[in-house]
Design an enzyme around this catalytic site. Structure first.
Site, PDB file in Angstrom:
ATOM      1  CE  LYS A  92      -2.049  -0.687   3.780  1.00 58.40           C
ATOM      2  NZ  LYS A  92      -2.653  -0.581   5.088  1.00 58.40           N
ATOM      3  NE  ARG A 123      -6.028  -1.890   9.830  1.00 56.88           N
ATOM      4  CZ  ARG A 123      -5.069  -1.082   9.425  1.00 56.88           C
ATOM      5  NH1 ARG A 123      -5.351   0.157   9.084  1.00 56.88           N
ATOM      6  NH2 ARG A 123      -3.831  -1.499   9.336  1.00 56.88           N
ATOM      7  NE  ARG A 156       6.212  -2.440   6.699  1.00 58.39           N
ATOM      8  CZ  ARG A 156       4.900  -2.486   6.602  1.00 58.39           C
ATOM      9  NH1 ARG A 156       4.318  -2.072   5.503  1.00 58.39           N
ATOM     10  NH2 ARG A 156       4.177  -2.958   7.584  1.00 58.39           N
ATOM     11  NE  ARG A 184       4.537  -0.118  10.629  1.00 52.30           N
ATOM     12  CZ  ARG A 184       3.389  -0.237   9.975  1.00 52.30           C
ATOM     13  NH1 ARG A 184       3.245   0.362   8.815  1.00 52.30           N
ATOM     14  NH2 ARG A 184       2.405  -0.941  10.467  1.00 52.30           N
ATOM     15  NE  ARG A 242       0.903  -5.145  12.203  1.00 54.24           N
ATOM     16  CZ  ARG A 242       1.696  -4.642  11.266  1.00 54.24           C
ATOM     17  NH1 ARG A 242       1.250  -3.746  10.426  1.00 54.24           N
ATOM     18  NH2 ARG A 242       2.941  -5.036  11.167  1.00 54.24           N
TER      19      ARG A 242
HETATM   20  P1  AMP Z   1      -1.109   0.531   9.355  1.00 57.40           P
HETATM   21  O1  AMP Z   1       0.013   1.518   9.321  1.00 57.40           O
HETATM   22  O2  AMP Z   1      -2.222   0.869   8.398  1.00 57.40           O
HETATM   23  O3  AMP Z   1      -0.638  -0.904   9.215  1.00 57.40           O
HETATM   24  O4  AMP Z   1      -1.767   0.633  10.823  1.00 57.40           O
HETATM   25  C1  AMP Z   1      -1.013   0.360  11.984  1.00 57.40           C
HETATM   26  C2  AMP Z   1      -1.946   0.191  13.175  1.00 57.40           C
HETATM   27  O5  AMP Z   1      -2.713   1.391  13.376  1.00 57.40           O
HETATM   28  C3  AMP Z   1      -2.981  -0.902  13.041  1.00 57.40           C
HETATM   29  O6  AMP Z   1      -2.462  -2.186  13.370  1.00 57.40           O
HETATM   30  C4  AMP Z   1      -4.047  -0.433  14.036  1.00 57.40           C
HETATM   31  O7  AMP Z   1      -3.640  -0.680  15.378  1.00 57.40           O
HETATM   32  C5  AMP Z   1      -4.032   1.075  13.827  1.00 57.40           C
HETATM   33  N1  AMP Z   1      -4.990   1.489  12.779  1.00 57.40           N
HETATM   34  C6  AMP Z   1      -4.704   2.028  11.568  1.00 57.40           C
HETATM   35  N2  AMP Z   1      -5.829   2.282  10.864  1.00 57.40           N
HETATM   36  C7  AMP Z   1      -6.862   1.880  11.638  1.00 57.40           C
HETATM   37  C8  AMP Z   1      -8.286   1.849  11.469  1.00 57.40           C
HETATM   38  N3  AMP Z   1      -8.864   2.261  10.334  1.00 57.40           N
HETATM   39  N4  AMP Z   1      -9.037   1.374  12.491  1.00 57.40           N
HETATM   40  C9  AMP Z   1      -8.471   0.946  13.638  1.00 57.40           C
HETATM   41  N5  AMP Z   1      -7.146   0.920  13.872  1.00 57.40           N
HETATM   42  C10 AMP Z   1      -6.330   1.382  12.885  1.00 57.40           C
END
Ligand code: AMP
Length: 212
Positions: free
Chosen positions: A14, A86, A125, A159, A170
């Site tokens: 993404k 999500r 990553r 990260r 996740r």
């Molecule tokens: P990402 O960078 O998109 O992988 O998001 C990292 C973390 O942020 C996720 O594992 C969630 O804990 C939180 N997060 C990001 N977007 C959302 C969302 N739309 N709803 C709930 N938690 C989110």
């Protein structure tokens, strides 16, 4: 160009595809990035968020929706939604917001990747605070100098949730929550499934075609 909602398991690319669209004038709206910004401020909300995110759990709908609402209400360029919605509930919230803001010109792109490949990508990553993203297991995405950003020269970091335990959680959360979201966007005739195992340039070409 149309607006885009990306739906993808962690580490499906993404971030890479979003950077490509940004270079075409898109605004990248990543709920994960916005939440990590809040964590950096070391506010009490930030500390709460860090605990939730390090466990690979989802942050509450209200918190992320507020971030999205503020952002979408204040931009006038094509946008990429990355990491939102999500859950089906978040998809409904977004649909209401789109109706309120008269947004109908969007497509949903689902980057499809199996867990084994995604895990390997997540473990390799590295990211930079300037937004650039690298992968030590992919020759095309490796930094030229180990651990250093090609774009700005800063040190790259991993990260804190890119470890195997958090990743598995996740990924599983993603699988559990995604099927109804896909079905929902399919019923609205907005869903496009793209094979994320392909080369990133090939994926970019497919995406650009969809958004024309
Ligand atoms: P990402 O960078 O998109 O992988 O998001 C990292 C973390 O942020 C996720 O594992 C969630 O804990 C939180 N997060 C990001 N977007 C959302 C969302 N739309 N709803 C709930 N938690 C989110």
């Amino acid at each position: 160009m149309k607006n885009v909602i990306f739906i993808a398991p962690p580490a499906a690319g993404k971030g890479t595809q979003s950077s490509m669209l940004e270079s075409l004038g898109y605004i990248h709206i990543s709920t994960g990035d916005m939440l990590r910004e809040e964590i950096k401020t070391e506010s009490s909300l930030g500390k709460e968020l860090k605990e939730i995110m390090d466990k690979g759990l989802l942050v509450s709908d209200d918190i992320v929706f507020e971030l999205i609402n503020n952002k979408l209400s204040s931009i006038d360029k094509p946008f990429i939604l990355d990491g939102f919605p999500r859950s089906l509930n978040q998809a409904y919230m977004l649909n209401d917001l789109f109706n309120k803001l008269n947004i109908d010109n969007y497509e949903v792109i689902y980057l499809d990747l199996d867990m084994e490949v995604a895990l390997k990508r997540a473990l390799g990553r590295l990211t930079c605070s300037c937004g650039a993203s690298y992968n030590i297991y992919d020759d095309k995405l490796k930094p030229s100098v180990d651990g250093i950003c090609d774009k700005c020269g800063k040190e790259l970091t991993k990260r804190s949730d890119d470890n195997e335990e958090s990743f598995n959680k996740r990924f599983q959360t993603f699988i559990d929550n995604t099927k109804p979201i896909k079905d929902y966007y399919e019923s609205l005739n907005k869903l496009h499934i793209v094979d994320a195992k392909k080369d990133s340039k090939e994926i970019s070409d497919i995406i650009i075609d969809i958004l024309k």
